[in-house]
Design a protein around this motif. Structure first.
Motif, PDB file in Angstrom:
ATOM      1  N   LYS A 161       3.941   2.863 -10.660  1.00 51.30           N
ATOM      2  CA  LYS A 161       5.246   3.380 -10.273  1.00 51.30           C
ATOM      3  C   LYS A 161       6.181   2.214 -10.020  1.00 51.30           C
ATOM      4  O   LYS A 161       5.764   1.178  -9.497  1.00 51.30           O
ATOM      5  N   LYS A 176       0.849  -1.188   0.000  1.00 48.92           N
ATOM      6  CA  LYS A 176       0.000   0.000   0.000  1.00 48.92           C
ATOM      7  C   LYS A 176       0.882   1.233   0.000  1.00 48.92           C
ATOM      8  O   LYS A 176       1.915   1.269   0.673  1.00 48.92           O
ATOM      9  N   GLY A 177       0.409   2.241  -0.746  1.00 47.62           N
ATOM     10  CA  GLY A 177       1.159   3.485  -0.828  1.00 47.62           C
ATOM     11  C   GLY A 177       0.792   4.259  -2.080  1.00 47.62           C
ATOM     12  O   GLY A 177       0.022   3.797  -2.935  1.00 47.62           O
ATOM     13  N   SER A 178       1.364   5.433  -2.208  1.00 44.40           N
ATOM     14  CA  SER A 178       1.062   6.308  -3.331  1.00 44.40           C
ATOM     15  C   SER A 178       1.896   5.883  -4.540  1.00 44.40           C
ATOM     16  O   SER A 178       3.106   5.632  -4.438  1.00 44.40           O
ATOM     17  N   ASN A 181       1.238   7.682  -7.680  1.00 42.67           N
ATOM     18  CA  ASN A 181       1.293   8.904  -8.483  1.00 42.67           C
ATOM     19  C   ASN A 181       0.433   8.880  -9.740  1.00 42.67           C
ATOM     20  O   ASN A 181      -0.119   9.906 -10.122  1.00 42.67           O
ATOM     21  N   SER A 182       0.338   7.822 -10.463  1.00 40.93           N
ATOM     22  CA  SER A 182      -0.394   7.827 -11.735  1.00 40.93           C
ATOM     23  C   SER A 182      -1.016   6.473 -11.980  1.00 40.93           C
ATOM     24  O   SER A 182      -0.693   5.489 -11.303  1.00 40.93           O
ATOM     25  N   PRO A 196      -2.238   1.144  -9.395  1.00 37.08           N
ATOM     26  CA  PRO A 196      -3.289   1.445  -8.414  1.00 37.08           C
ATOM     27  C   PRO A 196      -4.188   0.238  -8.174  1.00 37.08           C
ATOM     28  O   PRO A 196      -4.333  -0.639  -9.038  1.00 37.08           O
ATOM     29  N   THR A 226      -7.337   5.291  -9.953  1.00 46.53           N
ATOM     30  CA  THR A 226      -7.171   3.940 -10.475  1.00 46.53           C
ATOM     31  C   THR A 226      -7.993   3.763 -11.739  1.00 46.53           C
ATOM     32  O   THR A 226      -8.898   4.570 -12.032  1.00 46.53           O
ATOM     33  N   LEU A 234     -10.922   6.428  -7.047  1.00 52.20           N
ATOM     34  CA  LEU A 234      -9.764   6.248  -6.168  1.00 52.20           C
ATOM     35  C   LEU A 234      -9.760   4.846  -5.585  1.00 52.20           C
ATOM     36  O   LEU A 234     -10.823   4.231  -5.384  1.00 52.20           O
ATOM     37  N   SER A 259      -5.835   3.625  -1.249  1.00 54.62           N
ATOM     38  CA  SER A 259      -4.734   4.513  -0.864  1.00 54.62           C
ATOM     39  C   SER A 259      -4.876   5.878  -1.532  1.00 54.62           C
ATOM     40  O   SER A 259      -3.911   6.636  -1.652  1.00 54.62           O
ATOM     41  N   ASP A 260      -6.070   6.183  -1.993  1.00 58.80           N
ATOM     42  CA  ASP A 260      -6.395   7.445  -2.645  1.00 58.80           C
ATOM     43  C   ASP A 260      -5.603   7.662  -3.937  1.00 58.80           C
ATOM     44  O   ASP A 260      -5.330   8.789  -4.343  1.00 58.80           O
ATOM     45  N   ASN A 261      -5.217   6.606  -4.588  1.00 58.36           N
ATOM     46  CA  ASN A 261      -4.603   6.705  -5.912  1.00 58.36           C
ATOM     47  C   ASN A 261      -5.697   6.641  -6.969  1.00 58.36           C
ATOM     48  O   ASN A 261      -6.641   5.840  -6.851  1.00 58.36           O
TER      49      ASN A 261
END
Length: 1938
Positions: free
Chosen positions: A832, A823-825, A827-828, A856, A893, A886, A889-891
């Motif tokens: 990543k 889990k984590g950001s 970016n796009s 995502p 998706t 989202l 993790s608020d990415n």
């Protein structure tokens, strides 16, 4: 003499003359610190002296006479009058100082040149550093610089210090290497010499100043340690540029105040080369010590420190190398110990002395202890590494010296002064260790030790492959040369007392003096080994004592096998001498025999003692092995061991049965050959077989047992066997005397080890946030074998920016980290990249990085902007929402089918918004405007936003307040009339006057609430009207619409539309404007029907007249009474047929009957008038119907048109249809015919001709064929079944001078044609139509045929004999005559036909009339019977019949060819009987007992009715006699050949009958033999002729082949015909392409050649290749180009008459030829064959530039007269120069220039009359260009190829016929005929012998009785075809003929 430089004044000396050669001197004034920095250039005269030079210096620098100064060289050598001339050279640099030892206040630059010495080319051998056998050559390059330092310090009395500094500290600059010594230094001149490549110490003389002030060879010293190793003038330069890119030389001599500095760099050299400067030139900077102001580059900051150290040094030299090659830096850093060790090895004896680095108890003082070589390396952040080479104790020479137990020295003297000192050292194996030192730099050690596991290892001898001797030159190691051994120290070929191993334990060194040649880089000797192994080389040992050896004899035990005694003996013999052969006992041990003297036998030795000895000896044989593991790590049988587990060292002993250890087989005298070795093998057992991976052999050390080192390299998995086997030395046999030697085997297995490292297995992407995934792990032991995880372990997962969790890790073969969640950001949406680090604690390699791309996660929530829950919008607008999908993790998706919906609730027909976020995860959610109908107040709506495909994502709801729209909703239009406004509704129709304008139109707009909207600028821009593109914006703001222009035509209705359109609504209001007619204004006439009227005919259509308004709208103004007021007028109008009618339905007047008076066709205008109105109408008057046929572009019809028979007319035949008034009638498709007589033929014929759209027909260009004379033809046309007569064309048919029509044959018709003779000469000419002779005909096309005349027809038969014409003789008539001479007349009398033919083409032959000749008999030659009688056989009996010799014998006279002749001769035939001999008188008598009888010969014949012998006539029985008939002719002076008839004579009837029968058979045989012989003779004659023809054809083929080869055409030996055909096709295509290329041609029409006496116009007689020459010559002859040249005046007069004097003519027979120029005459600038002056402009006679296609001789006459000696040159200047010189010696002719100028023969030039216009202005009256030369060459090649092809075809055909004939001769049929001929000849010969015993009575007579054979040379050969016919007929001979 001037001096310049530095801006000083010019000066001169009194002694320097103006013609002196100056020397340039560069002068630095350094007397004071403020002196100028630059140098002054002073020019010194060649004859100047010191005083003058000094005065010049004063003058140049402005030095007062009182001031003192000295002038020195850069080496501080003062210039004086004594050394002035030898020191002051051109280019020298000098100092101006206060004193010689003055310190340089500022630096100077000395110009130098360092061109390489010529030895660069002479000795350019191996001058590069190269890696040999894997060694890095960098230490050897540094050694070159150390060599220079050793040489420079050789004279030092104290310490000789040499420093190598490696600067790798980036803070001090870029990497650099500095070599510094405290040697004697170099002057500037010596530094210049150092820069000169290849300037060795031996060549530094003359202009070069030597470093050593004259080289002297050093005194011999031990090991040649003389420091004389800087030698060639090459190594230093090579070394510095091998190490780096730039070298800075800094040096200071001991006796100098100055430091000299020289910089050489690759960059500077390349810059000079690019700028085209002198490469080998530069500057030496002369400065004071410690002066580093010139170092400004930060890359060389370390030089400041280095230069600051100069202060304390008396003398020194520093070599600073910068730009160090990048590949050298890692080596210098990482292998510091290795390369310093190599340098210590190279200079070992210079550092440690002649005896080397021996272990000494005390330090000895010697001459070499003062050499101090120190190497230091400086790196950033590290302590400097400093090593002194003296302190290195592990260089190879130190190891060799200190590990040797013994040594001895020797010397070798080679031819000359070459001396080599040598030493050999012995290195034993000491118990458990090797003393022979290991060389890490030797190639076998430099190999990759990680070899393939399959390779097995075999222990080598101590030295291995290394040679014994290392080689030193002048005490310095030469690294790439070594000597393997010498004969006296090499292992012997036969085994001796010394073991072979001892030879492999010696090392050595050779020390040479400088008499041996080495390469310039001192890497290799050039000739050392060759000289040492020369047979004249003398080796001597250096020793202090003698060596003695003692050897005792062994005892032998054995059994006696046989005795050997001296002499011959029988039985038992007692003898004291001789020898005995014994078998050694025990035989199992020795297995050999010995022969010893009998006297050596010990007869006293007891037998028991012998047996006891044998038993003891057998017990000494090896029995078993004893294996121990002294260091542990024992290997147990069947043990399973992890990979890489060490197998301990093995101690092995060989035990005999007594348990005693042994290392060799027992017994004496075996030497080393019976030593025992132990072999160790480790064998890997695989499926493909056993592989031996380790193999060692150990020998016993004497004082220590067999030993094998521990083994750590067994890593492969599998089953193994360790085998120990006792083997014999050298042979390696594992048996001895048939018994196996002891062995031992230990089986074990190797499995994988514990896991030490791991890797990742195959993962299953993609990886998404929050979605668990697995990480498979694969484990390996330390050797890479797959392993398993057994123990528990807790992996650690790390990744920057991610929180990681996992569920568990499984153990066993498939290890997986399960349930890994990240889990984590990211970016796009694309994810990543993360480095996921997996750590397994406790592993040797405990971590691995897994690169993953994290995407995502699945959708988790929906985010909608704006965030407010309550939204306000206006009706008719759309509301956009920003939506984002989202993950947890608020990415943002994405996933497939990720569609977001927005549904509006609260009103009907609301739109649904959708947007696809599958690819981006975010987007603008929007759609159509929200439109609610009839809204008058606010309304509330609900918006629900959701993802239908994701039920677990909560929807988002929004409340929307919808307001009524304030935008335009309704539009109205009004028309204002006065104060009243009338509304114009949508789609109304408005009536208005045509062409008028509608004014005062207004509009109003309302919104949804019926509120009037004020028109603003924004709204005004959105209002459009369709009747005008431009709208006045100010009027729109006031509510006014643009005026409407009403259409001018009542038929045009105008649709007017007003529209308003914005983003919310689209409104329109439209109306239609209908135009109404205006007041009457014009009269309008309209023609209905065709606008053309035919001459003499009425107009087919009618003209309608109406009245219109000003816009052409019809007005009802006519009435029936208006007809009288209508006026009609026009030029040429015929008003008699006019008719006018009022048309009530159309309110118009119709006019008919328009007709015009005949005249020229064209446009006709008619004028119509009514009241004050009028109008015009135009009709076209065309020609009338066709009535005539006229010729276009044809000469005067009254004159006859001349045309050559078979040629084309000069003009095409073009006819034009015309009406009766001669106007062209454009009637198409009218058929045209040509009416002519039958004897006039036109080609092309049988074509149909029809007129085109213009009424014209082009019949084309006809070729005319007709008899000579006048002819006519007429052209007619058929139109509408009527014939239109055309003009009559008159033709004058002229004969074609080039068309052959007959052959003219001339010969002597009165001559007689006698058989076998030769014909009279036939002269043949080809006659053209104009009765002239055609010339230039190939003689091969003229043939003569002859055949026997017959009544079957006049055509020549296929077998007619063909003759070719003979070559022209000198006295023959002119060209065009062909001669047939000496052709053979047939041999047979008869009537023959002769016909001559001319082959016009391949199919058409022009034949002459047939000539009938009567071949008559030749001269009478012999008397023959008309019919050959049979051989008579008679007897002298009573019966007359038996005595009759001849009955009805008819004798005639013939010529040589058996033709009867002499019919007019009268004479007597005398018959006489003769025997075989003239002396024979007993011959038979005729009746009446007479010997002769006479018979009359009348009219060419004699008839003898009978010839009878007398009864009882004398004669020999059974004898052959002859009746000789002789002819006596009184009118013939010569005697003819007589005829002899043989007959057989006998005395009785019976024998006569037998002889008669035999005679008959003999005649038949003779006849058949004659026929056979004729066949073979004819065949032989035919074959001989065929062979001759084949040889001729071969010769012709070879000749043509050679000609083709001369023309660069090679014909292959095979496939010749296809090759020739392809080549011909290609050449013909090339020729056609060349011919098609455009070239200059004369467009002036040539005159028709009506006879052979016309050559043509001058413009067509010659061609010129050069365009410029053609232009000027054509212009020069412009007045003559149209002149026709004829051969005779009559022909010229005929042309004159035909053209009525309009054509120029020039008859050649009227030219006075003596005044014509000689075409071989040289140009006028040649006098008596010599060049009088050298002309310019390429002069040439103009006539020589002409080429003549035909009639060369006549053309030379014409142009010789026209051009004379006119000369052409390049330009006017060249022509004037030429004329100016020529007139000095002779008359100058007219000169033309290629630029178009003309200088007349009188010298006049200039003006338009003497300047040629451009070529295009000559109007085609220019000489044409000849065919390109390549085209002519191709033509020659094509002709040769065609000839060669014909010759090849002929050769092949002849060869085929010859082979066929030869094959036929060898056929069974011909062989059978030959056999039959032989048989008949034998039969005839036997018959003649048997014929009653009769022998021939004629000497040499032919028994066949046929006429004498005529030689072939007496008459011509019959034609080949006739011979073949004869042969064919003769081949049909059969037995029936016989």
């Amino acid at each position: 003499m001037a001096a310049a430089g530095g801006g000083g004044p010019s000066a001169g000396t009194g002694r320097g003359g103006r013609g002196d050669r100056c020397r340039k001197v560069y002068l630095f004034d350094r007397r004071k610190k403020e002196s100028e920095q630059g140098d002054r250039v002073v020019q010194v005269g060649e004859r100047s002296d010191y005083a003058g030079f000094r005065a010049l210096v004063r003058q140049t620098l402005g030095i007062s006479p009182e001031e003192k100064f000295v002038i020195t060289t850069t080496s501080r050598k003062e210039i004086t009058s004594d050394n002035f001339d030898e020191t002051v050279k051109d280019g020298v640099t000098l100092y101006l100082l206060q004193s010689v030892d003055q310190l340089l206040l500022t630096a100077t630059k000395e110009r130098i040149e360092f061109l390489p010495h010529y030895d660069t080319l002479v000795k350019s051998g191996m001058y590069e550093y190269y890696a040999s056998e894997g060694q890095n050559p960098l230490p050897f390059a540094l050694a070159e610089l150390i060599d220079n330092s050793l040489s420079a310090t050789s004279r030092n009395t104290g310490i000789r210090k040499i420093q190598i500094k490696l600067h790798f500290d980036e803070t001090q600059g870029k990497p650099a290497v500095a070599v510094i010594d405290n040697g004697r230094g170099m002057t500037s001149k010596q530094l210049n010499n150092w820069a000169v490549y290849r300037l060795s110490k031996f060549t530094r003389q003359g202009d070069f100043e030597s470093d050593h002030s004259g080289y002297v060879r050093p005194v011999p010293v031990p090991r040649s340690l003389n420091s004389d190793i800087s030698y060639f003038g090459v190594g230093g330069k090579q070394a510095v540029f091998f190490v780096g890119q730039s070298a800075r030389m800094i040096s200071k001599p001991a006796d100098s105040q100055d430091v000299h500095e020289l910089l050489l760099s690759k960059e500077d050299f390349e810059k000079k080369e690019k700028n085209k400067e002198s490469i080998y030139s530069g500057f030496i900077r002369n400065r004071k010590p410690c002066d580093s102001v010139h170092i400004t580059n930060d890359d060389e900051r370390f030089l400041h420190c280095l230069i600051s150290e100069e202060k304390e040094k008396v003398s020194f030299t520093a070599v600073v190398i910068t730009g160090v090659q990048s590949e050298h830096i890692p080596y210098l850093k990482n292998y510091f110990h290795l390369w310093t060790r190599q340098l210590a090895h190279i200079y070992h004896y210079y550092i440690h002395g002649p005896k080397g680095n021996e272990k000494r108890t005390s330090k000895e003082v010697g001459p070499f202890n003062n050499i101090d070589i120190e190497i230091s390396m400086f790196e950033k952040g590290k302590a400097p590494k400093i090593v002194n080479l003296r302190e290195i104790q592990d260089d190879m020479q130190t190891l060799y010296i200190n590990t040797a137990t013994d040594s001895f020295e020797f010397k070798a003297h080679v031819e000359g002064d070459g001396v080599v000192e040598g030493i050999i050292r012995y290195h034993p194996f000491l118990y458990d260790r090797e003393t022979y030192p290991d060389d890490p730099c030797f190639p076998s050690k430099l190999k990759d030790e990680d070899d393939d596991d399959d390779c097995y290892i075999i222990e080598k001898a101590a030295r291995g492959k290394r040679p014994i001797f290392e080689c030193f030159w002048n005490g310095r190691l030469i690294p790439y040369t070594s000597v393997e051994d010498f004969d006296w120290c090499a292992p012997p070929k036969k085994r001796g007392l010394v073991p072979i191993e001892c030879y492999n334990r010696i090392s050595g060194a050779l020390f040479t003096n400088d008499r041996f040649q080495v390469s310039t880089n001192k890497l290799t000797f050039m000739d050392l080994e060759l000289k040492l192994k020369d047979k004249n080389t003398l080796f001597t040992r250096i020793s202090n004592g003698q060596v003695k050896t003692i050897k005792t004899l062994p005892l032998f035990y054995g059994s006696i096998e046989k005795f050997f005694l001296y002499g011959n003996h029988d039985g038992e013999v007692y003898a004291t001498g001789g020898e005995v052969q014994i078998a050694m006992e025990p035989r199992a041990l020795y297995d050999e025999t010995k022969i010893v003297p009998i006297a050596k036998l010990d007869r006293t030795f007891a037998e028991k003692a012998v047996k006891k000895y044998v038993e003891d000896e057998m017990a000494r044989l090896p029995d078993r092995l004893s294996v121990t593991w002294p260091e542990g790590d024992e290997l147990f049988p069947n043990e399973i061991r992890p990979a890489g587990t060490t197998i301990g060292a093995l101690r092995i002993e060989i035990l005999n049965k007594k348990g005693e250890a042994m290392q060799k087989l027992p017994g004496t005298g075996h030497g080393g050959s019976k030593k025992l070795l132990v072999e160790l093998k480790v064998i890997l057992h695989t499926s493909s077989g056993n592989k031996e991976i380790i193999s060692h052999i150990s020998q016993h050390g004497g004082k220590w047992p067999y030993w094998f080192k521990k083994m750590e390299n067994i890593q492969k998995l599998g089953n193994y066997t360790l085998k120990l086997q006792v083997v014999l030395n050298e042979s390696n046999a594992d048996t001895y005397a048939g018994r196996p030697l002891p062995c031992k085997a230990i089986k074990f297995s190797v499995k994988e080890g514990k896991p030490e490292k791991f890797s990742f297995g195959l993962l299953d992407p993609p990886f998404r946030v929050g979605v668990p995934f697995n990480i498979p792990l694969e484990f390996q032991d330390e050797f890479g074998h797959a392993s398993q995880l057994i123990n528990d372990i807790q992996p650690v997962l790390e990744a920057s920016g991610l929180s990681l969790q996992y569920e568990e890790i499984t153990k066993g073969p498939n290890c997986i980290i399960r349930g890994v969640t990240a889990k984590g950001s990211v970016n796009s949406c694309q994810g990543k990249n993360f480095n996921l680090k997996v750590i397994l604690p406790g592993f040797k390699e405990d971590s691995q990085i897994l690169k993953i791309r994290l995407l995502p996660g699945p959708p988790h929530q929906l985010k909608v902007k704006p965030d407010s829950e309550f939204l306000v919008i206006e009706n008719g607008t759309a509301f956009p929402f920003q939506v984002e999908v989202l993950d947890e993790s608020d990415n943002i998706t994405t996933q497939p089918k990720l569609v977001v919906h927005c549904k509006f609730l609260g009103a009907p027909n609301l739109p649904v918004y959708t947007v696809d976020c599958s690819s981006s995860g975010t987007s603008i959610l929007s759609g159509p405007a929200i439109q609610v109908q009839n809204i008058k107040k606010d309304q509330t709506l609900k918006a629900k936003i959701e993802i239908p495909s994701c039920k677990d994502v909560a929807p988002v709801e929004k409340t929307i307040k919808l307001l009524p729209s304030s935008h335009v909703a309704r539009l109205q239009i009004f028309s204002v009339e006065g104060q009243k406004a009338i509304q114009i509704k949508h789609q109304d129709e408005v009536n208005w006057i045509a062409g008028d304008v509608m004014h005062n139109l207004i509009f109003q707009m309302y919104d949804e609430g019926e509120r009037e909207i004020h028109v603003t600028s924004t709204l005004a821009e959105k209002i459009k009207v369709n009747w005008t593109p431009e709208i006045n914006k100010e009027h729109l703001l006031q509510g006014l619409l643009p005026d409407v222009q009403v259409p001018t035509s009542v038929k045009d209705m105008r649709y007017c539309q007003v529209s308003f359109q914005d983003d919310h609504v689209s409104l329109e209001s439209a109306f239609t404007v209908r135009p109404l007619p205006d007041e009457p204004k014009h009269l309008k006439c309209e023609l209905k029907g065709a606008k053309t009227v035919q001459m003499g005919q009425e107009l087919q259509g009618e003209i309608v007249v109406i009245v219109t308004d000003q816009y052409g709208n019809q007005i009802q103004a006519f009435s029936p009474s208006s007809l009288s007021a209508l006026g009609i007028a026009g030029i040429g109008l015929d008003s008699s047929q006019l008719k006018t009618t009022f048309q009530e339905n159309t309110q118009s007047i119709s006019v008919r009957g328009i007709k015009f008076i005949p005249g020229p066709p064209g446009n006709k205008d008619l004028c119509f008038t009514w009241r004050e109105f009028s109008d015009f109408i135009r009709v076209q008057l065309i020609s009338g119907p066709p009535a005539k046929l006229l010729l276009i572009d044809w000469p005067e019809l009254k004159e006859f048109v001349p045309v050559i028979n078979g040629k084309e007319l000069q003009h095409p035949l073009i006819v034009q249809l015309c009406d009766q008034w001669d106007n062209p009638a454009p009637v198409p498709l009218v058929k045209i015919n040509i009416i002519k007589a039958n004897n006039l033929k036109l080609t092309p014929s049988n074509q149909q001709y029809k007129t085109d759209e213009r009424g014209r027909a082009n019949l084309g260009l006809f070729s005319v064929y007709a008899p000579r004379g006048k002819h006519t033809m007429q052209v007619k046309a058929i139109h509408n079944r009527n014939t239109i007569e055309g003009p009559i064309i008159k033709l004058m048919i002229l004969p074609d001078p080039e068309k052959p029509i007959r052959l003219n044959v001339k010969y002597d018709k009165d001559t007689l044609f006698l058989a076998g003779g030769t014909f009279t000469d036939f002269m043949i000419t080809v006659i053209s139509e104009d009765d002239s002779i055609i010339k230039n005909i190939n003689p091969a096309r003229i043939t003569m045929k002859m055949w026997k005349h017959s009544n079957n027809g006049n055509r020549p038969p296929a077998n007619a004999e063909t003759f070719s014409c003979n070559k022209i003789k000198g006295n023959d008539k002119e060209d065009g005559c062909f001669y047939f001479r000496d052709k053979a007349i047939p041999h047979k009398v008869g009537t023959y036909c002769i016909q001559f033919g001319f082959m016009m083409d391949k199919a058409l032959i022009l034949n002459s009339e047939q000539i009938i000749i009567d071949v008559q008999p030749n001269q009478p030659m012999k008397l023959v019977p008309k019919i050959q009688p049979a051989t008579p056989a008679v007897s002298n009996v009573h019966s007359v019949a038996n005595r009759t010799l001849v009955k009805d014998l008819h004798l005639i006279i013939t010529d040589d060819f058996n033709n009867q002749t002499g019919l007019d001769l009268v004479g007597t035939v005398i018959a006489t009987i003769k025997g075989s001999n003239e002396e024979d008188t007993d011959t038979p008598l005729f009746i009446g007992k007479v010997r002769t009888l006479e018979f009359p010969f009348v009219k060419g014949s004699a008839n003898i009715t009978s010839l009878v012998l007398a009864e009882n006539s004398p004669g020999k029985d059974s004898t052959e006699y002859f009746i000789k008939f002789e002819l006596q002719l009184p009118d013939l002076s010569r005697t003819l050949e007589s005829y002899s008839l043989p007959f057989m004579f006998s005395n009785d009837v019976k024998k006569q009958q037998q002889m008669l029968a035999f005679a008959k058979q003999k005649d038949e045989l003779s006849q058949s033999i004659e026929m056979y012989r004729t066949v073979f003779e004819t065949s032989k004659q035919l074959i001989d002729e065929m062979k001759c023809q084949v040889e001729v054809a071969k010769s012709k083929e070879a000749q043509l082949r050679n000609e083709l080869k001369t023309n660069n055409i090679d014909i292959p030996t095979t496939q010749q015909v296809p090759h020739i055909e392809a080549l011909l096709k290609r050449k013909i295509l090339e020729q056609e392409e060349l011919k098609k290329k455009p070239r200059r041609s004369c467009t002036l029409p040539n005159y028709t050649k009506s006879s052979g006496n016309i050559l043509g116009k001058i413009a067509h007689l010659a061609q010129i290749e050069d365009d410029r020459a053609a232009m000027v010559i054509s212009w020069h002859l412009a007045s003559d180009m149209d002149c026709v040249v004829t051969l005779t005046t009559d022909a010229a007069r005929r042309i004159y008459d035909e053209t009525q004097g309009r054509q120029q003519v020039l008859p050649l027979d009227s030219i006075y030829k003596k005044n014509l120029p000689d075409w071989r005459r040289p140009l006028p600038h040649y006098r008596n064959g010599k060049l009088y002056f050298r002309p310019v402009g390429d002069p040439v006679f103009a006539r020589d530039l002409l080429t003549f296609p035909d009639n060369i001789e006549h053309c030379e006459t014409v142009f010789g007269m026209l051009l004379g000696d006119t000369i052409i040159l390049d330009n006017l200047d060249a022509a004037n120069h030429y004329r100016r010189e020529v007139v000095k010696i002779t008359h100058c002719p007219t000169l033309l220039t290629r630029d178009g100028d003309r200088i007349r023969s009188n010298g006049k030039f200039g003006g338009l009359q003497n300047k040629a216009p451009p070529m295009d202005k000559l109007r085609g009256m220019v000489f044409g260009a000849p065919v390109p030369k390549q085209c002519l060459v191709l033509g020659q090649q094509i002709d040769l190829l065609q000839q060669y092809r014909n010759a090849l075809d002929k050769l092949n055909s002849l060869t085929k016929e010859l082979n066929s004939e030869l094959e036929y001769l060898q056929s069974p049929e011909m062989k059978k005929k030959k056999q039959e001929l032989d048989e008949r000849e034998k039969t005839l010969k036997l018959m003649e012998q048997h014929l009653l015993g009769v022998t021939p009575t004629r000497k040499g007579s032919d028994s066949l009785g046929h006429p004498t054979k005529v030689e072939m040379t007496d008459c011509p050969n019959p034609p080949k075809r006739m011979r073949r016919e004869v042969t064919r007929q003769n081949r049909t001979v059969t037995k029936t003929n016989v």
